[in-house]
Design an enzyme around this catalytic site. Structure first.
Site, PDB file in Angstrom:
ATOM      1  N   ASP A 291      -7.683  -9.999 -28.249  1.00 21.22           N
ATOM      2  CA  ASP A 291      -6.842 -11.152 -28.561  1.00 21.22           C
ATOM      3  C   ASP A 291      -5.830 -11.412 -27.441  1.00 21.22           C
ATOM      4  O   ASP A 291      -5.341 -10.479 -26.806  1.00 21.22           O
ATOM      5  CB  ASP A 291      -6.124 -10.883 -29.888  1.00 21.22           C
ATOM      6  CG  ASP A 291      -5.389 -12.092 -30.413  1.00 21.22           C
ATOM      7  OD1 ASP A 291      -6.004 -13.163 -30.515  1.00 21.22           O
ATOM      8  OD2 ASP A 291      -4.180 -11.963 -30.720  1.00 21.22           O
ATOM      9  N   GLU A 338     -10.445 -13.339 -25.429  1.00 22.49           N
ATOM     10  CA  GLU A 338      -9.869 -14.528 -26.103  1.00 22.49           C
ATOM     11  C   GLU A 338      -8.968 -15.217 -25.082  1.00 22.49           C
ATOM     12  O   GLU A 338      -7.808 -14.855 -24.889  1.00 22.49           O
ATOM     13  CB  GLU A 338      -9.092 -14.097 -27.347  1.00 22.49           C
ATOM     14  CG  GLU A 338      -8.648 -15.260 -28.229  1.00 22.49           C
ATOM     15  CD  GLU A 338      -7.320 -15.855 -27.811  1.00 22.49           C
ATOM     16  OE1 GLU A 338      -7.346 -16.958 -27.194  1.00 22.49           O
ATOM     17  OE2 GLU A 338      -6.285 -15.250 -28.067  1.00 22.49           O
ATOM     18  N   ASP A 391      -7.918 -19.206 -36.808  1.00 22.22           N
ATOM     19  CA  ASP A 391      -6.660 -19.940 -36.693  1.00 22.22           C
ATOM     20  C   ASP A 391      -6.844 -21.445 -36.786  1.00 22.22           C
ATOM     21  O   ASP A 391      -5.861 -22.187 -36.781  1.00 22.22           O
ATOM     22  CB  ASP A 391      -5.976 -19.613 -35.352  1.00 22.22           C
ATOM     23  CG  ASP A 391      -5.278 -18.264 -35.365  1.00 22.22           C
ATOM     24  OD1 ASP A 391      -4.886 -17.809 -36.452  1.00 22.22           O
ATOM     25  OD2 ASP A 391      -5.119 -17.669 -34.284  1.00 22.22           O
TER      26      ASP A 391
END
Length: 494
Positions: A291, A338, A391
């Protein structure tokens, strides 16, 4: 190899006990993935969650969430009875996780199971303790002491234990020996059940894509046990914290509040803490999505105590040096970077030089104001394409809410004129599956064409996040067959 997968958090699996677990429903979902021609199941971080219920704010970067322990397996082992399990209220909405009710029930049931479990002569348990000693003891003591102080973060504990003075550590270890063993039991059962589920998935031809947050939570065993790893002052309080600067989505930026790493120290120690963390991830997952990858190039530092992210500044991160060292220690790593958001030239160069596939999200592709790298004709093979992530808004609601000019761009790009709105999601799914991206991952909600009630998370908000659940009836044979045919058509399945 071209492949496809689905995104579904463990918490979102169907369950009669209020939240998704490593239950029969998890094994059934693996069967669905296999039947639909999928080779990957992407999940969210598996760590124990606290206030806000976010899997990205965990009490430990190593521990597993005890909510995911399947109660039915504990019943089969004779550690619980069905009557005991049914005596608690887990909530009645099959689409919604009531975390308050889960918190009030799960630990009481796990405590009963612990009291019925003979661990002393269990060789598997002893092996588990030996293999995980380095993080397990600190985590279990942390949770026991946290309960002693009514759940508050460790910076509000008494000074002696907050600063881990030897006499205080010994005092609490003795005082809460049984509680500490209870937390060890939880982690043993979590790992035992998760490894069994992962083995079943792998034997079915399905690999697990896990997720590692770049930062750890301040309220965690990691920061309490290893303050030397973080930018802390003499009182072990943060100097700066993580976040994002103001932008078009947020006038005051995003104040995440996570402590920042003392990167000079990590470099001096050969990034050994990171190597151990990643090694743990590769035991839990087959592929790791890292992430906020751009944070390794530069990170945004906000003075501790600020109420917004407006007064932060960018600082240099470790860059590729970290991943070069990790490769030396761990060998080749299967990682997804990411790399979403605003990317500077140095971030783009870092992703390219790493060799890790980056991410492409179709919900970011259709901006009528400027050209977009998220449009499929700009992809190279070394990327992973999504319709949306955890998200993002669901595809259905996103399409209806997008600006008219952007919707017109999508219609023109995909030749959607005259198409039924009830089938529009299939066109976006086809766009992802037909792209050159090596891997296409579709959130389950987009296959089911669900509206905003099925959204997993709205960033920078607290409240109704991480609560959506799948039901046993959502996937029927017709839908599974349609998914498989599309994947075969576009070379992502046999």
């Amino acid at each position: 190899m071209r492949a496809s997968g689905m995104l579904l958090p463990i918490a979102s699996l169907p369950s009669k006990y209020g939240i998704g677990t490593f239950s029969k429903s998890a094994y059934d979902f693996v069967d669905i993935l296999k039947a639909a021609g999928q080779k990957f199941w992407q999940i969210l971080p598996l760590g124990p969650t606290g206030y806000g219920d976010s899997p990205y704010q965990s009490f430990s970067t190593y521990a597993g969430n005890p909510y995911f322990i399947d109660l039915d397996q504990l019943v089969e082992e004779g550690l619980l009875s069905e009557k005991e399990c049914k005596s608690f209220d887990f909530g009645t909405n099959r689409r919604h996780i009531d975390y308050g009710k889960i918190y009030d029930s799960r630990f009481l049931l796990l405590r009963k199971a612990y009291e019925h479990c003979e661990l002393e002569g269990n060789q598997d348990y002893q092996k588990f303790l030996a293999e995980n000693e380095e993080w397990l003891d600190d985590y279990c003591l942390y949770m026991a002491v946290k309960n002693h102080f009514d759940g508050v973060s460790w910076d509000h504990w008494d000074e002696d234990i907050r600063l881990r003075k030897p006499e205080a550590m010994e005092k609490y270890r003795n005082l809460y020996e049984d509680e500490i063993n209870f937390f060890r039991f939880q982690q043993f059962k979590f790992q035992e059940q998760w490894y069994a589920l992962k083995k079943y998935a792998n034997q079915s031809g399905v690999e697990i894509i896990g997720d590692i947050p770049i930062y750890v939570a301040f309220d965690s065993a990691d920061t309490w046990a290893r303050p030397d790893l973080f930018q802390f002052d003499a009182e072990n309080l943060p100097i700066d914290v993580a976040g994002c600067p103001p932008d078009g989505f947020s006038a005051t930026g995003q104040l995440w509040g996570n402590p920042l790493y003392k990167w000079e120290y990590h470099k001096e120690t050969g990034y050994v803490w990171w190597a151990k963390r990643m090694e743990r991830c590769f035991r839990l997952y087959d592929i790791v999505r890292v992430d906020h990858f751009r944070g390794f190039d530069e990170y945004y530092a906000i003075p501790y105590g600020n109420k917004t992210a407006e007064n932060g500044c960018w600082k240099k991160g470790p860059g590729l040096d970290l991943f070069r060292q990790l490769r030396k220690q761990l060998g080749e790593m299967r990682v997804i970077a990411e790399d979403l958001g605003y990317l500077t030239p140095s971030v783009i160069q870092m992703v390219e030089e790493s060799g890790f596939p980056g991410m492409k999200v179709l919900e970011f592709a259709f901006d009528s104001r400027e050209p977009s790298n998220y449009l499929p004709h700009n992809y190279d093979k070394n990327c992973v394409v999504y319709t949306g992530t955890h998200d993002n808004q669901t595809l259905r609601t996103w399409y209806y809410e997008m600006a008219e000019e952007d919707r017109e761009l999508a219609k023109e790009y995909m030749n959607l004129y005259g198409r039924s709105d009830e089938e529009i999601h299939w066109e976006f799914i086809r766009l992802a599956l037909s792209s050159v991206a090596m891997l296409a991952v579709i959130p389950v909600q987009d296959y089911l064409y669900l509206d905003s009630d099925a959204r997993i998370n709205t960033p920078s908000t607290l409240g109704d996040n991480w609560t959506w659940r799948l039901t046993d009836e959502d996937f029927d044979e017709e839908l599974i067959s349609k998914i498989r045919k599309l994947c075969v058509l576009f070379g992502r399945s046999e």
